[in-house]
Design a protein around this motif. Structure first.
Motif, PDB file in Angstrom:
ATOM      1  N   GLN A   1       0.822  -1.204   0.000  1.00 38.19           N
ATOM      2  CA  GLN A   1       0.000   0.000   0.000  1.00 38.19           C
ATOM      3  C   GLN A   1       0.852   1.248   0.000  1.00 38.19           C
ATOM      4  OE1 GLN A   1      -3.017  -0.716  -0.587  1.00 38.19           O
ATOM      5  NE2 GLN A   1      -4.187  -1.182   1.263  1.00 38.19           N
ATOM      6  N   GLY A   2       2.104   1.101   0.355  1.00 36.40           N
ATOM      7  CA  GLY A   2       2.986   2.248   0.328  1.00 36.40           C
ATOM      8  C   GLY A   2       3.063   2.975   1.661  1.00 36.40           C
ATOM      9  N   TRP A   3       2.561   2.356   2.774  1.00 38.81           N
ATOM     10  CA  TRP A   3       2.602   3.035   4.062  1.00 38.81           C
ATOM     11  C   TRP A   3       3.911   2.806   4.800  1.00 38.81           C
ATOM     12  CZ3 TRP A   3      -2.837   0.709   5.100  1.00 38.81           C
ATOM     13  CH2 TRP A   3      -3.775   1.390   4.325  1.00 38.81           C
TER      14      TRP A   3
ATOM     15  N   LEU B   1       8.293   3.755   8.563  1.00 36.31           N
ATOM     16  CA  LEU B   1       7.011   4.381   8.252  1.00 36.31           C
ATOM     17  C   LEU B   1       7.227   5.498   7.226  1.00 36.31           C
ATOM     18  CD1 LEU B   1       4.209   3.889   9.451  1.00 36.31           C
ATOM     19  CD2 LEU B   1       4.592   5.795  10.990  1.00 36.31           C
ATOM     20  N   THR B   2       6.336   5.593   6.236  1.00 32.79           N
ATOM     21  CA  THR B   2       6.419   6.699   5.284  1.00 32.79           C
ATOM     22  C   THR B   2       5.496   7.815   5.730  1.00 32.79           C
ATOM     23  OG1 THR B   2       4.587   5.949   3.937  1.00 32.79           O
ATOM     24  CG2 THR B   2       6.766   5.096   3.387  1.00 32.79           C
ATOM     25  N   ARG B   3       5.571   8.908   5.011  1.00 29.97           N
ATOM     26  CA  ARG B   3       4.723  10.033   5.383  1.00 29.97           C
ATOM     27  C   ARG B   3       3.258   9.657   5.215  1.00 29.97           C
ATOM     28  NH1 ARG B   3       5.569  15.782   2.914  1.00 29.97           N
ATOM     29  NH2 ARG B   3       6.427  14.427   1.371  1.00 29.97           N
TER      30      ARG B   3
ATOM     31  N   LEU C   1      -1.867   6.139   9.843  1.00 33.82           N
ATOM     32  CA  LEU C   1      -1.911   5.776  11.270  1.00 33.82           C
ATOM     33  C   LEU C   1      -2.873   6.689  12.007  1.00 33.82           C
ATOM     34  CD1 LEU C   1      -0.934   4.232  13.729  1.00 33.82           C
ATOM     35  CD2 LEU C   1       1.059   5.723  13.836  1.00 33.82           C
ATOM     36  N   GLN C   2      -2.757   7.985  11.706  1.00 38.10           N
ATOM     37  CA  GLN C   2      -3.642   8.953  12.356  1.00 38.10           C
ATOM     38  C   GLN C   2      -5.101   8.633  12.062  1.00 38.10           C
ATOM     39  OE1 GLN C   2      -2.513  12.845  11.224  1.00 38.10           O
ATOM     40  NE2 GLN C   2      -3.651  13.862  12.842  1.00 38.10           N
ATOM     41  N   ILE C   3      -5.382   8.341  10.758  1.00 36.86           N
ATOM     42  CA  ILE C   3      -6.754   8.024  10.365  1.00 36.86           C
ATOM     43  C   ILE C   3      -7.252   6.796  11.115  1.00 36.86           C
ATOM     44  CG2 ILE C   3      -8.220   7.292   8.463  1.00 36.86           C
ATOM     45  CD1 ILE C   3      -6.361   8.867   6.597  1.00 36.86           C
ATOM     46  N   GLU C   4      -6.396   5.762  11.135  1.00 41.91           N
ATOM     47  CA  GLU C   4      -6.813   4.519  11.789  1.00 41.91           C
ATOM     48  C   GLU C   4      -7.055   4.731  13.279  1.00 41.91           C
ATOM     49  OE1 GLU C   4      -6.342   1.022  10.584  1.00 41.91           O
ATOM     50  OE2 GLU C   4      -5.779   1.493   8.522  1.00 41.91           O
ATOM     51  N   GLU C   5      -6.200   5.534  13.884  1.00 40.51           N
ATOM     52  CA  GLU C   5      -6.385   5.815  15.302  1.00 40.51           C
ATOM     53  C   GLU C   5      -7.732   6.453  15.554  1.00 40.51           C
ATOM     54  OE1 GLU C   5      -3.062   7.390  18.253  1.00 40.51           O
ATOM     55  OE2 GLU C   5      -2.316   7.393  16.180  1.00 40.51           O
ATOM     56  N   GLU C   6      -8.049   7.442  14.762  1.00 40.42           N
ATOM     57  CA  GLU C   6      -9.327   8.119  14.941  1.00 40.42           C
ATOM     58  C   GLU C   6     -10.474   7.137  14.792  1.00 40.42           C
ATOM     59  OE1 GLU C   6      -9.394  11.332  12.194  1.00 40.42           O
ATOM     60  OE2 GLU C   6      -7.697  12.348  13.152  1.00 40.42           O
ATOM     61  N   ASN C   7     -10.404   6.298  13.721  1.00 39.64           N
ATOM     62  CA  ASN C   7     -11.461   5.319  13.490  1.00 39.64           C
ATOM     63  C   ASN C   7     -11.604   4.379  14.679  1.00 39.64           C
ATOM     64  OD1 ASN C   7     -12.208   6.275  11.034  1.00 39.64           O
ATOM     65  ND2 ASN C   7     -10.928   4.871   9.861  1.00 39.64           N
TER      66      ASN C   7
END
Lengths: 888, 110
Positions: free
Chosen positions: B60-62, B81-83, B89-95
């Protein structure tokens, strides 16, 4: 950046598979090592540590598989996989692959060749600026129905000055001249054109310039050369502008050279097949005021103004024509203007034939596809087991279908590649045939457009014929397939049905093609049997033009008298004559009226082709004298004007009457002198002039001393091969005058044969395609029946065990095959009935529903089908029942 | 006994791996160890889930991978970890927070 990296990783995964395997191994090994080390730290023994680590890891293989799928995966990856697998499968059964590939090569190759020709001849626009705006302007003789007459200088000037619809209009006429002043005088084709022609076409001279308006007005002695003449006779000299050359003994200054490839009028516009090498200015205004002002020699080419439609232009030009008619009712009765778009003139005559050929190759391709579909279905059914196992192991149906389709596309691409090379060769062959009747055929090439067409066609056909077998074979439920597969070759009623349907379609298509080819062949044979009205065997024709020195008619007559005497003295010559118009060649014509009959207004008079001939002309040509007498030396200049008419005039105008002794008046253009009055002294047979297919109308022969011309054609009947005497006669003539223009010595047989060339070409091609179609259909029938026999071995074995004899088995198998064939024939006949009426324009002397052709073709097909059925049937009789029954 | 990880949703494991790498690059083994550490031994990632997850996330390129040398001088593949991964990661954390909150609320009403 993100996307770039993504693409990079995907590509990397694709290309470096081995390295990735290695890396994964390394990674796993490292992990194991670390775990082992940790275990040791925790106090286990080295052995225990390692074992524990391995146990923990689990099934490495499966992990790697999952990982591999994730790393690899994606469309490209599976496509490559499928291609590799497909290639392996195809190579495993070389026989099948070869047949399939070859069949597709035939179908796709034929299509590519014809599409190339259609592309070049029909679709490519003329190489001028905005060619869709160009129209050719003819005079339309409404009364006689001559749609494409030449027009007079005076009319052209009116067209030019009065119209509001053309951006530019130019006049032109084709001609020829003798390039003199050099060691080898050379006849070159030329054209006289208005000064604005080059601008009109959007063509720029490569060197120098075109013509200036003043040069046109005063008829200045300037010329523009073609590129090939510049190269050939002037060594591509860049400083040629300003130098001069001599034509027919006169000097002309060279003002320009056109770029390579430029030609006007082009062969495909229908004004003569020769390429023009030289252009001269046409002083049309001066001619319009002269004695020849109303004589019809010229044609017009015009460019429509940007927002003017063809209809608008046609309407305006018709109005102008009416205006001219009112002012000059004696010459211009019922004369209109006919505007024909340039591109329409190009394709008009050729379109029906080419479209018919295109249809034929499509049929051939469809038959080829049907054959390959059948082949693939047979193959697919023999692979049922392999596919069932794959599906059991988890392959989805879509995956299987995709893989099989990849295989079939690879097949058709391979066939397409071979077909393409066949087409290259074939098109080159067609182009070199030198068929001038089919414009631009010599330019036909397989170009990039055609190649991409071939590629697309290959892919589509591959998908087309792969789909049915692929869907069928992947439908089977797992258990059933394995069970059936164990019994050997599985088939099933479904496959037999499809197979039968395919065979019927192949037979129908092939039959339609055969009927078409049969009708064309019959037309061609009819054409050959047409009596031309003269005897073309061993007659040589020599067109001769006298140079400037022979101004007086008597000089011209004297020259030809002497020429005939000298030629007749040559060995091998039986008789010689001369004529001003030669059948299947140049022609001169005019209106005429019969003095003894009620007078008709000029517009209503019939038109005849005129021939000024020597006395022996009829002997040489083998035209029979039916009544009265021929010409003699007494019919010289100053004696009573005499004429010989052909039998069509006698029949039409003197029914039940004797034409001999009556008098004709032949019209001449006004200002060109008095009409000619001639006494009819003889009647001869009608000789075809405009080709074997067309009726030739009234023909009037004059004695040439009474109507001399500087340009005549000598006709010579020889006792042996005419052309062998050509050099001798040519040198005799040259000895009489060095500056003679002798163009193109041929024989009458050649002229007649050349006129039949287009039809011959068309018929040959159609027949070839029909033969291919027949072969493919027969092979398809044979294959399907063969397969059926193999499938039904058990059944046959049982029958034979129960007492059936060879003959009964034969009847069974042949019966099955013939049933399919006959259904196909019936469908084909019905289709042919409907479709051949589209061919009407191509037929000659044959009805599109000609029963004899239909019957012959059907009979031939049934015989072929019978043979195709018989062979597998014989094989069936050899089945040993014991072996078969035991085997199962 | 630590909870068997097969019960973890696929997406959750991805999120944990990204979190583990957010503190610095690690090799595959190290990622598993760090998750165990950070969860105080509650979560043990099976090798059979870890590597497919790592490869999937890489695709996925993460995260990106690079070969380097481990602490004990062995050749190992390190993941970073890439940008885009950081953002993910931030998105997943929020979810995850939203999901966890919702589940919590449901379980509260008894």
């Amino acid at each position: 950046m993100f996307w770039l990296r993504l693409i990079y990783t995907r590509l990397y995964g694709l290309l470096r598979k081995d390295q990735i395997e290695q890396e994964m191994d390394d990674e796993m090994r490292f992990h194991l090592l670390m775990r082992t080390r940790d275990n040791i730290e925790r106090g286990m023994s080295p052995d225990e540590a390692e074992r524990g680590a391995r146990r923990r890891f689990g099934n490495v293989g499966r992990i790697k598989d999952l990982a591999r799928d994730i790393k690899g995966g994606g469309f490209m990856e599976t496509l490559l996989q499928d291609m590799r697998y497909g290639a392996r499968m195809l190579l495993k059964y070389p026989g099948f692959t070869l047949i399939a590939v070859f069949t597709m090569a035939l179908g796709i190759g034929a299509n590519t060749a014809i599409v190339s020709v259609v592309n070049t001849v029909l679709l490519r626009p003329l190489p001028f600026r905005d060619p869709h705006q160009l129209v050719v302007a003819f005079k339309w003789d409404r009364q006689h129905g001559f749609l494409e007459n030449s027009t007079s200088a005076a009319d052209f000037v009116e067209w030019r000055d009065q119209n509001q619809v053309f951006d530019k209009i130019a006049a032109f006429i084709t001609s020829g001249a003798l390039l003199t002043g050099v060691d080898e005088p050379e006849p070159i084709s030329s054209a006289l054109v208005s000064a604005n022609l080059f601008d009109l076409l959007g063509a720029q001279p490569m060197l120098g310039r075109g013509f200036l308006p003043e040069e046109e007005k005063r008829g200045a002695p300037v010329v523009v050369l073609s590129h090939s003449l510049w190269q050939r006779r002037f060594g591509s000299d860049p400083g040629l502008i300003g130098k001069s050359l001599t034509l027919n003994g006169r000097n002309f200054t060279i003002v320009g050279v056109m770029p390579a490839g430029f030609d006007f009028p082009r062969a495909e516009l229908g004004f003569g097949a020769d390429r023009r090498e030289i252009w001269q200015p046409l002083y049309i205004d001066a001619i319009s005021r002269s004695v020849q002002g109303r004589a019809n020699y010229f044609y017009g080419i015009a460019r429509l103004k940007p927002n003017v439609t063809l209809e608008q232009a046609q309407a305006e030009m018709t109005a102008i024509a009416h205006r001219i008619e009112r002012e000059h009712s004696d010459t211009n009765t019922a004369m209109d203007v006919n505007l024909i778009p340039a591109h329409k003139r190009v394709v008009g005559k050729v379109r029906p034939a080419l479209l018919a050929l295109l249809g034929a190759v499509c049929f051939v391709l469809l038959i080829a596809c049907a054959n390959v579909t059948n082949l693939l279905m047979v193959r697919a059914s023999s692979r049922r087991r392999e596919i069932a196992i794959r599906m059991a192991l988890g392959a989805s149906r879509a995956r299987i279908i995709r893989q099989l389709l990849t295989e079939s596309v690879m097949l058709s691409l391979a066939g397409g590649a071979i077909g393409l090379s066949l087409a290259f060769w074939g098109v080159r062959l067609l182009a070199s045939l030198g068929l001038n009747e089919i414009p631009r055929l010599n330019e036909a090439r397989v170009d990039l457009w055609v190649m991409s067409f071939t590629l697309t066609l290959s892919v589509i056909t591959g998908l087309l014929f792969g789909l049915a077998p692929a869907t069928r074979v992947s439908k089977a439920k797992f258990n059933e397939s394995l069970k059936e597969a164990n019994r050997g070759l599985a088939g099933g009623a479904g496959q037999r049905y499809t197979s039968g349907l395919l065979v019927i379609s192949e037979v129908a298509l092939a039959l339609i093609l055969l009927v078409g080819a049969g009708l064309l062949t019959k037309s061609f044979l009819n054409l050959l049997r047409v009596n031309p009205g003269f005897n073309p065997e061993n007659v040589m024709t020599i067109p001769v033009s006298l140079p400037q020195g022979y101004r007086e008619g008597q000089q011209q007559t004297a020259f030809f008298e002497q020429a005939l005497r000298r030629i007749e003295a040559a060995p091998g010559v039986r008789a010689a004559g001369v004529t001003s118009s030669i059948p299947f060649g140049s022609v001169r014509g005019s209106n005429f009226s019969i003095q003894e009959h009620p007078p008709l207004p000029p517009g209503a008079r019939p038109n005849a082709t005129l021939y000024a001939v020597s006395p022996k002309y009829f002997d040489v040509m083998g035209i029979p004298l039916l009544k009265g007498r021929g010409f003699t030396e007494l019919d010289a200049k100053g004696a009573t004007g005499v004429a010989i008419i052909d039998e069509s005039i006698a029949r039409r105008f003197f029914p039940g009457d004797d034409a001999i002794g009556k008098h004709l008046t032949i019209d001449v253009p006004p200002g060109a002198g008095e009409p000619t009055h001639l006494e009819i002294i003889g009647i001869v047979g009608n000789a075809k002039h405009f080709g074997l297919e067309r009726e030739t109308g009234p023909q009037i022969y004059e004695a040439y001393p009474q109507h001399p011309f500087p340009g005549m054609t000598l006709v010579v009947r020889t006792s042996a091969d005419p052309l062998s005497l050509a050099p001798a006669i040519r040198s005799e003539l040259r000895a009489m005058d060095r500056n003679l223009l002798i163009s193109g010595i041929t024989t009458m047989e050649d002229r007649v044969a050349t006129s039949t060339l287009p039809r011959r070409f068309n018929t040959l091609l159609m027949t070839a395609f029909a033969a291919v179609a027949l072969t493919l259909a027969a092979v398809g029938l044979y294959g399907a029946l063969s397969h059926s026999v193999t499938q039904r071995r058990q059944e046959i074995g049982i029958r034979m065990a129960m007492g059936a004899r060879g003959r009964d088995v034969l009847k069974l198998v042949v019966g099955q095959g013939m049933k399919l064939s006959l259904i196909g024939v019936a469908v084909g006949l019905a289709g042919a009935f409907g479709l051949t009426r589209l061919m009407v324009k191509l037929l000659f002397g044959v009805k599109p529903t000609d029963p004899l052709t239909f019957a012959l073709v059907t009979a031939m097909f049934i015989v072929v089908a019978f043979v195709a059925c018989y062979i597998p049937a014989r094989r069936a009789t050899k089945v040993d029942p014991i072996v078969v029954l035991r085997c199962e | 006994m630590p909870t068997p990880n097969t019960k973890l949703l696929q997406g959750t494991l991805d999120m944990l791996i990204l979190k583990a790498l957010s503190l610095g690059p690690l090799h595959g083994y190290g990622v598993g160890q760090r998750i165990m550490q950070m969860s105080e031994d509650a979560l043990r990632v099976e090798e059979g889930s870890l590597y497919p997850a790592l490869y999937r996330i890489e695709r996925q390129g993460w995260i990106t991978a690079e070969w380097g040398v481990s602490e004990n001088n062995l050749r190992a593949k390190f993941y970073k970890l890439t940008r885009a991964g950081r953002k993910q990661l931030q998105i997943e954390e929020e979810n995850w927070e939203r999901l966890a909150g919702a589940v919590f609320k449901v379980m509260q009403t008894s």
